[in-house]
Design a protein around this motif. Structure first.
Motif, PDB file in Angstrom:
ATOM      1  N   ALA A 176       0.833  -1.208   0.000  1.00 46.79           N
ATOM      2  CA  ALA A 176       0.000   0.000   0.000  1.00 46.79           C
ATOM      3  C   ALA A 176       0.867   1.257   0.000  1.00 46.79           C
ATOM      4  O   ALA A 176       0.568   2.235  -0.695  1.00 46.79           O
ATOM      5  N   SER A 177       1.968   1.223   0.756  1.00 47.96           N
ATOM      6  CA  SER A 177       2.857   2.390   0.838  1.00 47.96           C
ATOM      7  C   SER A 177       3.533   2.668  -0.497  1.00 47.96           C
ATOM      8  O   SER A 177       3.611   3.818  -0.953  1.00 47.96           O
ATOM      9  N   ILE A 178       4.017   1.603  -1.176  1.00 44.06           N
ATOM     10  CA  ILE A 178       4.671   1.774  -2.473  1.00 44.06           C
ATOM     11  C   ILE A 178       3.663   2.243  -3.526  1.00 44.06           C
ATOM     12  O   ILE A 178       3.960   3.121  -4.348  1.00 44.06           O
ATOM     13  N   GLU A 179       2.464   1.673  -3.486  1.00 38.42           N
ATOM     14  CA  GLU A 179       1.441   2.098  -4.447  1.00 38.42           C
ATOM     15  C   GLU A 179       1.104   3.577  -4.263  1.00 38.42           C
ATOM     16  O   GLU A 179       0.922   4.306  -5.241  1.00 38.42           O
ATOM     17  N   GLU A 180       1.043   4.008  -3.024  1.00 39.44           N
ATOM     18  CA  GLU A 180       0.751   5.431  -2.766  1.00 39.44           C
ATOM     19  C   GLU A 180       1.885   6.314  -3.284  1.00 39.44           C
ATOM     20  O   GLU A 180       1.652   7.373  -3.874  1.00 39.44           O
ATOM     21  N   GLU A 181       3.116   5.867  -3.074  1.00 38.52           N
ATOM     22  CA  GLU A 181       4.268   6.637  -3.552  1.00 38.52           C
ATOM     23  C   GLU A 181       4.296   6.714  -5.073  1.00 38.52           C
ATOM     24  O   GLU A 181       4.570   7.773  -5.645  1.00 38.52           O
ATOM     25  N   LEU A 182       4.007   5.601  -5.726  1.00 39.50           N
ATOM     26  CA  LEU A 182       4.060   5.560  -7.189  1.00 39.50           C
ATOM     27  C   LEU A 182       2.841   6.210  -7.834  1.00 39.50           C
ATOM     28  O   LEU A 182       2.915   6.707  -8.951  1.00 39.50           O
ATOM     29  N   GLY A 183       1.697   6.154  -7.140  1.00 39.23           N
ATOM     30  CA  GLY A 183       0.466   6.695  -7.700  1.00 39.23           C
ATOM     31  C   GLY A 183      -0.270   5.722  -8.598  1.00 39.23           C
ATOM     32  O   GLY A 183      -1.166   6.125  -9.346  1.00 39.23           O
ATOM     33  N   TYR A 184       0.085   4.427  -8.526  1.00 40.73           N
ATOM     34  CA  TYR A 184      -0.556   3.416  -9.356  1.00 40.73           C
ATOM     35  C   TYR A 184      -0.826   2.156  -8.533  1.00 40.73           C
ATOM     36  O   TYR A 184      -0.019   1.795  -7.657  1.00 40.73           O
ATOM     37  N   LYS A 185      -1.931   1.480  -8.846  1.00 41.77           N
ATOM     38  CA  LYS A 185      -2.224   0.192  -8.233  1.00 41.77           C
ATOM     39  C   LYS A 185      -1.441  -0.883  -8.972  1.00 41.77           C
ATOM     40  O   LYS A 185      -1.541  -1.011 -10.192  1.00 41.77           O
ATOM     41  N   LEU A 186      -0.654  -1.653  -8.257  1.00 42.41           N
ATOM     42  CA  LEU A 186       0.174  -2.685  -8.886  1.00 42.41           C
ATOM     43  C   LEU A 186      -0.678  -3.871  -9.312  1.00 42.41           C
ATOM     44  O   LEU A 186      -1.627  -4.243  -8.612  1.00 42.41           O
ATOM     45  N   PRO A 187      -0.363  -4.509 -10.431  1.00 42.99           N
ATOM     46  CA  PRO A 187      -1.153  -5.653 -10.905  1.00 42.99           C
ATOM     47  C   PRO A 187      -1.114  -6.810  -9.906  1.00 42.99           C
ATOM     48  O   PRO A 187      -0.086  -7.061  -9.262  1.00 42.99           O
ATOM     49  N   SER A 188      -2.215  -7.533  -9.809  1.00 46.38           N
ATOM     50  CA  SER A 188      -2.278  -8.671  -8.887  1.00 46.38           C
ATOM     51  C   SER A 188      -1.261  -9.736  -9.244  1.00 46.38           C
ATOM     52  O   SER A 188      -0.698 -10.400  -8.360  1.00 46.38           O
ATOM     53  N   SER A 189      -0.975  -9.911 -10.541  1.00 47.13           N
ATOM     54  CA  SER A 189       0.006 -10.916 -10.946  1.00 47.13           C
ATOM     55  C   SER A 189       1.414 -10.509 -10.516  1.00 47.13           C
ATOM     56  O   SER A 189       2.228 -11.354 -10.119  1.00 47.13           O
ATOM     57  N   TYR A 190       1.708  -9.220 -10.566  1.00 43.19           N
ATOM     58  CA  TYR A 190       3.012  -8.732 -10.118  1.00 43.19           C
ATOM     59  C   TYR A 190       3.151  -8.941  -8.611  1.00 43.19           C
ATOM     60  O   TYR A 190       4.184  -9.425  -8.121  1.00 43.19           O
ATOM     61  N   ILE A 191       2.111  -8.606  -7.864  1.00 35.51           N
ATOM     62  CA  ILE A 191       2.141  -8.788  -6.411  1.00 35.51           C
ATOM     63  C   ILE A 191       2.297 -10.267  -6.069  1.00 35.51           C
ATOM     64  O   ILE A 191       3.067 -10.638  -5.174  1.00 35.51           O
ATOM     65  N   ALA A 192       1.589 -11.126  -6.796  1.00 33.07           N
ATOM     66  CA  ALA A 192       1.685 -12.568  -6.545  1.00 33.07           C
ATOM     67  C   ALA A 192       3.106 -13.067  -6.770  1.00 33.07           C
ATOM     68  O   ALA A 192       3.630 -13.867  -5.980  1.00 33.07           O
ATOM     69  N   LEU A 193       3.759 -12.612  -7.845  1.00 32.83           N
ATOM     70  CA  LEU A 193       5.127 -13.035  -8.120  1.00 32.83           C
ATOM     71  C   LEU A 193       6.074 -12.522  -7.034  1.00 32.83           C
ATOM     72  O   LEU A 193       6.980 -13.238  -6.596  1.00 32.83           O
ATOM     73  N   MET A 194       5.865 -11.294  -6.576  1.00 32.33           N
ATOM     74  CA  MET A 194       6.738 -10.728  -5.557  1.00 32.33           C
ATOM     75  C   MET A 194       6.531 -11.405  -4.205  1.00 32.33           C
ATOM     76  O   MET A 194       7.459 -11.454  -3.386  1.00 32.33           O
ATOM     77  N   LYS A 195       5.365 -11.906  -3.948  1.00 26.03           N
ATOM     78  CA  LYS A 195       5.152 -12.640  -2.703  1.00 26.03           C
ATOM     79  C   LYS A 195       5.824 -14.015  -2.766  1.00 26.03           C
ATOM     80  O   LYS A 195       6.201 -14.579  -1.742  1.00 26.03           O
ATOM     81  N   GLN A 196       5.985 -14.529  -3.985  1.00 25.90           N
ATOM     82  CA  GLN A 196       6.716 -15.769  -4.155  1.00 25.90           C
ATOM     83  C   GLN A 196       8.221 -15.522  -4.004  1.00 25.90           C
ATOM     84  O   GLN A 196       8.929 -16.260  -3.358  1.00 25.90           O
ATOM     85  N   GLN A 197       8.731 -14.442  -4.604  1.00 27.65           N
ATOM     86  CA  GLN A 197      10.097 -13.943  -4.390  1.00 27.65           C
ATOM     87  C   GLN A 197      10.096 -12.466  -4.734  1.00 27.65           C
ATOM     88  O   GLN A 197       9.729 -12.086  -5.843  1.00 27.65           O
ATOM     89  N   ASN A 198      10.531 -11.655  -3.804  1.00 29.30           N
ATOM     90  CA  ASN A 198      10.403 -10.206  -3.952  1.00 29.30           C
ATOM     91  C   ASN A 198      11.599  -9.595  -4.678  1.00 29.30           C
ATOM     92  O   ASN A 198      12.501  -9.026  -4.085  1.00 29.30           O
ATOM     93  N   GLY A 199      11.570  -9.716  -6.008  1.00 26.66           N
ATOM     94  CA  GLY A 199      12.618  -9.139  -6.837  1.00 26.66           C
ATOM     95  C   GLY A 199      13.737 -10.114  -7.113  1.00 26.66           C
ATOM     96  O   GLY A 199      13.979 -11.045  -6.337  1.00 26.66           O
ATOM     97  N   GLY A 200      14.406  -9.918  -8.230  1.00 25.08           N
ATOM     98  CA  GLY A 200      15.525 -10.786  -8.559  1.00 25.08           C
ATOM     99  C   GLY A 200      15.779 -10.863 -10.042  1.00 25.08           C
ATOM    100  O   GLY A 200      15.268 -10.060 -10.835  1.00 25.08           O
ATOM    101  N   ILE A 201      16.583 -11.831 -10.423  1.00 22.80           N
ATOM    102  CA  ILE A 201      16.964 -12.036 -11.817  1.00 22.80           C
ATOM    103  C   ILE A 201      16.371 -13.361 -12.285  1.00 22.80           C
ATOM    104  O   ILE A 201      16.692 -14.419 -11.730  1.00 22.80           O
ATOM    105  N   PRO A 202      15.490 -13.324 -13.270  1.00 18.44           N
ATOM    106  CA  PRO A 202      14.918 -14.589 -13.755  1.00 18.44           C
ATOM    107  C   PRO A 202      15.927 -15.369 -14.596  1.00 18.44           C
ATOM    108  O   PRO A 202      16.900 -14.801 -15.107  1.00 18.44           O
TER     109      PRO A 202
END
Length: 461
Positions: A176-202
C-alpha cells in the motif's frame, strides 16, 4: 544579410555554437530579418532542440518557403523530434518531391513513415484496450495469477541478485505504501510473483518483439525484475527504482518501471497505465531512451510478459557484438572534439593509441563498449576530463556535463551511441569529495598531484 554576418553564422554553425546564432539574429529587428536570416534562426533553434521555437520561425516564412526543399526538410526535422511523425512525413515527402534523391531527406522520411505507422498502431491499440476494459468491468473477479504456470524454477540465484534486488516478501502495508508513492495500483500478478520472491533475476531474460529496438532486431533483454520495497537499489522505491528513472532519466510518467536492462539505463521495461487508468490492469512496454524514449508494446499484462520471457541463448549475439566493438575502438575515427583535444597533448606520447588500448581492455572485460562505475571506466572519465579542461580551463560543472557527450559517448565511429548521465555526475561528485577535482571561481580542474598521477598512469598504459 551582409557577407560578413553570413560567414560568421556559417562558422558558428560548423562549431556547433548555435546559441550564438540565435542571440545574434534575435538582436536584429524583426522587420529587418529576411528569409535567409529567419531560416538560419529556425535552423539554430532546431540544433538546440528547441523545436517549437523553430516551427514558430518557419511559420513566419511559410509562404516564401513553399518551393524551398530545405524549408520543408527543416520543418519535417522539427516535427520528427516533436514526435509528430505523420506531419513530419508530409513535410519531408514534399521536400523529396522538390529535390529528389537528397540522402538526408530520404533517411528522415523513411524513419518518419515507420514511426508514424507505429504511433498509429499504438493509438489504435490503446483505444481498443480502453473499449475492451469498459465492456469487461468486473469480469475478472475469479482470476488467479499464474494458476497454470509453475514458478519453482523461475528465478536465478546469485550474490548480485540477492544484494541488488531481493527483499523479504512484501507486507500488505508495504504494498500500500509503495502504491501510494508511485500513484498506481500494482497488478495482482506482479504482487503474486513478488510474494513468491520479492525481486531478482529470472533465468529467462529476453522477450521477443515484432519490431526492432536499440537492443536488437527481434527482442529485448532485461537484467532483473524490481521488487516491492525501498531497501534494495533495484526495488520499486529504491535508489534506482521507478521514481528515479522517471525523474532523473526522463522516462515517460505513464506508469511504473519494473525492469532494468543491460544498457545501464538506456532502456527499461514499464507497466503502462495509459489505457487502463491508475487502478486498472496495465500493459507492459519497452521504452527506449536511445530512440527518444520510443515505446514498443510487449504484452497485454504482466503475467503474459512473465510467461513470454525466453532464455537469452535463443538470441545470443554476444560474440558478434564484442567483435564489432573491438573493431570500433581499434579503428573507429575519433569525434572532432576528441581528435582536437588529443592534438594538444604533449605530456603523453601517442595519447590516441593509449585511449584505444584502454577502451579495448574495457571491451575485452565487458564484452561491449560502455562506461559504468568500474575502475577502467573511471580512468576514461578522468582522461576525458583532463583532456578537456587542459584545453578549456574556464570550464564549469554545467559546461562540462553538457560537452561530455561530444567526446566519446556520441563520438560517431569511435563512440558508444549513448551514455548514462548519472554515471558521470556520480564520478564527478566522487572526485570532488576525494579532493581530486577542485573548484576555483566556478571553474573545475584536477589538482596538480592528481594530474601528474594520471599522466604517469597514461605513460605506462
Amino acid at each position: 544579410m551582409d557577407q560578413t554576418l553570413t560567414d560568421q553564422l556559417d562558422q558558428w554553425h560548423e562549431e556547433d555554437e548555435h546559441q550564438y546564432i540565435v542571440d545574434t539574429l534575435l538582436a536584429v529587428p524583426k522587420e529587418e530579418r529576411d528569409y535567409e536570416a529567419t531560416s538560419r534562426l529556425a535552423r539554430a533553434y532546431n540544433n538546440l532542440g528547441l523545436y517549437e521555437e523553430a516551427l514558430d520561425q518557419f511559420e513566419k516564412i511559410a509562404d516564401a518557403g513553399q518551393n524551398d526543399p530545405l524549408w520543408h526538410y527543416r520543418v519535417g526535422f522539427a516535427l520528427y523530434y516533436l514526435k509528430k511523425y505523420e506531419n513530419a512525413a508530409h513535410a519531408l515527402r514534399t521536400a523529396d518531391e522538390l529535390e529528389p534523391g537528397n540522402p538526408n531527406t530520404e533517411y528522415l522520411l523513411r524513419f518518419s513513415l515507420q514511426k508514424a505507422e507505429k504511433q498509429q498502431k499504438e493509438e489504435q491499440r490503446i483505444a481498443a484496450k480502453r473499449k475492451a476494459l469498459m465492456e469487461s468491468r468486473g469480469s475478472e473477479a475469479n482470476y488467479v495469477p499464474f494458476s497454470n504456470m509453475s514458478l519453482d524454477d523461475f528465478w536465478d540465484d546469485s550474490d548480485y541478485a540477492r544484494e541488488s534486488y531481493l527483499s523479504e516478501p512484501p507486507t500488505d502495508e508495504m504494498i500500500a505504501s509503495i502504491e501510494e508513492e508511485l500513484g498506481y495500483k500494482l497488478p495482482s500478478s506482479y504482487i503474486a510473483l513478488m510474494k513468491q520472491q520479492n525481486g531478482g533475476i529470472p533465468k529467462n531474460t529476453t522477450f521477443p518483439t515484432e519490431e526492432p529496438t536499440s537492443w536488437a532486431e527481434d527482442h529485448i533483454a532485461i537484467t532483473g525484475i524490481m521488487g516491492i520495497g525501498r531497501e534494495k537499489s533495484y526495488s520499486l522505491g529504491g535508489e534506482f527504482g521507478s521514481p528515479f528513472m522517471i525523474e532523473e532519466w526522463g522516462y515517460p510518467n505513464i506508469g511504473v518501471v519494473i525492469c532494468d536492462c543491460p544498457s545501464a539505463g538506456h532502456d527499461v521495461v514499464m507497466l503502462d497505465y495509459r489505457a487502463c487508468g491508475r487502478d486498472g490492469e496495465p500493459e507492459v512496454i519497452h521504452v527506449d531512451q536511445e530512440s527518444d524514449y520510443e515505446i514498443t508494446f510487449l504484452a497485454d499484462n504482466f503475467e503474459a510478459f512473465i510467461k513470454g520471457l525466453v532464455n537469452e541463448e535463443e538470441y545470443d549475439t554476444s560474440e558478434e557484438d564484442k567483435e564489432a566493438d573491438l573493431y570500433r575502438v581499434s579503428n573507429g575515427k575519433f569525434s572532432p572534439l576528441l581528435e582536437e583535444l588529443c592534438t594538444k597533448v604533449t605530456e603523453v606520447d601517442h595519447i590516441d593509441q593509449k585511449i584505444r588500448r584502454i577502451c579495448t581492455q574495457i571491451v575485452e572485460e565487458k564484452g561491449h563498449f560502455s562506461f559504468h562505475a568500474d575502475e577502467l571506466s573511471y580512468l576514461m572519465y578522468d582522461i576525458q576530463f583532463w583532456l578537456y579542461t587542459k584545453s578549456y580551463p574556464d570550464t564549469d560543472r554545467e559546461q562540462y556535463l553538457a560537452v561530455y557527450e561530444k567526446m566519446i559517448a556520441f563520438g560517431g565511429e569511435f563512440g558508444q551511441g549513448g551514455y548514462a548521465p548519472g554515471w558521470i555526475t556520480e564520478w564527478l561528485d566522487r572526485r570532488e569529495q576525494e579532493g581530486q577535482i577542485i573548484q576555483e571561481n566556478g571553474r573545475l580542474r584536477f589538482t596538480e598531484q592528481f594530474s601528474e598521477e594520471l599522466i604517469n598512469q597514461l605513460r605506462k598504459a
